[in-house]
Design an enzyme around this catalytic site. Structure first.
Site, short mmCIF file in Angstrom:
data_model
loop_
_atom_site.label_atom_id
_atom_site.label_comp_id
_atom_site.label_asym_id
_atom_site.label_seq_id
_atom_site.Cartn_x
_atom_site.Cartn_y
_atom_site.Cartn_z
N ASP A 1 -78.64 23.00 -82.50
CA ASP A 1 -78.01 24.17 -83.12
C ASP A 1 -78.65 25.42 -82.53
OD1 ASP A 1 -76.86 26.00 -85.25
OD2 ASP A 1 -76.21 24.06 -86.02
N HIS B 1 -77.30 26.28 -79.42
CA HIS B 1 -76.20 27.21 -79.62
C HIS B 1 -76.58 28.65 -79.30
CE1 HIS B 1 -74.12 24.24 -82.63
NE2 HIS B 1 -74.30 23.73 -81.43
#
Length: 414
Positions: free
Chosen positions: A220, A243
């Protein structure tokens, strides 16, 4: 023979225990082994760590908790202050989180209400998350049960976290909440790219946070900056996979506080799904401002979406009303000297709110390339400027972000 004698004589047992504790109090060192911790990776050492903390927290001078080399299995640990003096934790070994989710009501390791905290030593916090990740249902249900965060600082002031490793968290690797004057340096954070919600470092309601010389690769956001974050400096961070580095998401909950004074400098993002990003929820109940934000000297290598402002953020279609625009005001944001390669055709995406357009957005010396696509810029409801670098040709600059798709946008060249 001595062991049998101790078992038969409770008074002698008390004297031995008192002697160990008195010695720790006099030297300022609290070795978890002295409190019953076993470095075999299998014996539950939770109580030993808690006992060591209680005595160190009551100690004068500069108490230090020692965690020698070896593997220590521990369940949830809450190290709570206030303490008499600043406390150091010298982590040489590895802490292994229990895989029994039934033991956790919240986080794995949490430091609370402490002024003056130092954690160092080169050791590792291993969340052993692989067994827990299949239980993460947050992609299906916005009211999902949150899995344990590996390391939490809450209501902590004047802290240094230096040269430790965090791996395979069940959820976020680290969360800093309602804290100030915290410096994270030389951390290494790692989890598989498909591990859900394993953000490297998350923060919210914080002031004066510094993150430097750190390597993060997770499933993430490498770093996510939540509401109420003020004066955050991020430098020399290597991010990927993951991310990217994100502000937000913002505006999801009522009465969120402003984000201001963020500087991200000299960072490298490799193979991430996003580069540098600001994201705010649609149909959000909270009106706040995100301002005075600088992304400078950033290297992007094979990044899907290098530069993003997304004010229509609504993952998994959790928004009840997609026609209600974001109430978050984004202003005074600079993207400067950002170079590298994009793996998607949209190199720059600035999609701002229909209700409160972005203002004061500056793109300066942004050079992104692709071997596969003719890169373009998408803009909506954004007002600002872009600047050519005089040492580069105008045609090369144009190839980075052209063609430009605009909707109610006014981005002019300076």
């Amino acid at each position: 023979m001595v062991f049998l004698t101790i078992l038969k004589c409770p008074i002698l047992l008390f004297v031995v225990a008192y002697t160990i504790n008195a010695q720790n109090l006099s030297t300022g060192y609290y070795n978890v082994i002295d409190y019953g911790a076993v470095a075999d990776g299998q014996t539950d050492s939770t109580q030993a760590f808690l006992k060591a903390w209680v005595e160190a927290c009551m100690g004068d001078g500069a108490p230090t908790i020692l965690i020698p080399k070896g593997a220590y299995l521990v369940g949830p640990l809450t190290f709570k202050g206030p303490c008499k003096s600043p406390v150091s934790v010298r982590l040489k070994g590895s802490l292994l989180a229990s895989t029994d989710l039934g033991l956790f009501s919240n986080n794995w390791i949490e430091f609370q209400y402490i002024k003056g905290l130092k954690i160092t030593g080169g050791g590792t916090l291993d969340g052993q998350g692989a067994s827990a990740w299949p239980n993460n249902k947050c992609h299906r249900n916005s009211k999902c049960n949150i899995l344990p965060v590996s390391l939490v600082l809450s209501f902590v002031e004047d802290a240094i976290i230096n040269a430790i490793h965090l791996v395979n968290s069940k959820f976020f690797h680290m969360n800093i909440f309602a804290s100030k004057n915290v410096h994270l340096n030389k951390l290494k954070i790692k989890a598989p790219t498909d591990s859900p919600n394993t953000d490297g470092i998350h923060m919210g309601d914080v002031t004066n946070i510094k993150i430097s010389n750190t390597i993060i690769g997770t499933g993430d956001d490498c770093i996510s900056i939540g509401p109420g974050s003020v004066n955050v400096a991020i430098s020399n961070v290597k991010c990927g996979p993951g991310h990217g580095i994100s502000i937000g998401s913002l505006g999801k909950y009522l009465n969120e506080k402003d984000v201001r004074g963020l500087r991200v400098q000299n960072c490298t993002l490799t193979g991430t799904t996003n580069g540098v990003r600001i994201k705010t929820w649609e149909n959000n109940p909270s009106s706040l401002v995100a301002s005075d934000i600088f992304f400078e000297d950033i290297q992007m290598d094979d990044v899907d979406n290098p530069i993003v402002i997304d004010q229509k953020y609504c993952p998994h279609n959790f928004c009840s009303d997609r026609d209600s625009p974001s109430k978050v005001k984004v202003q005074n944001v600079v993207f400067r000297n950002i170079k590298g390669t994009s793996t998607s055709p949209v190199a720059v995406q600035l999609v701002c709110s229909d209700a409160v357009p972005c203002e004061g957005i500056e793109l300066s010396s942004v050079f992104l390339q692709s071997d596969k696509y003719e890169l373009k810029t998408v803009c909506a409801n954004v007002h600002g400027s872009y600047h050519l670098n005089p040492t580069r040709s105008a045609s090369r600059e144009a190839s980075v972000g052209a063609p430009i798709a605009r909707a109610d946008a006014s981005i002019h060249e300076n």
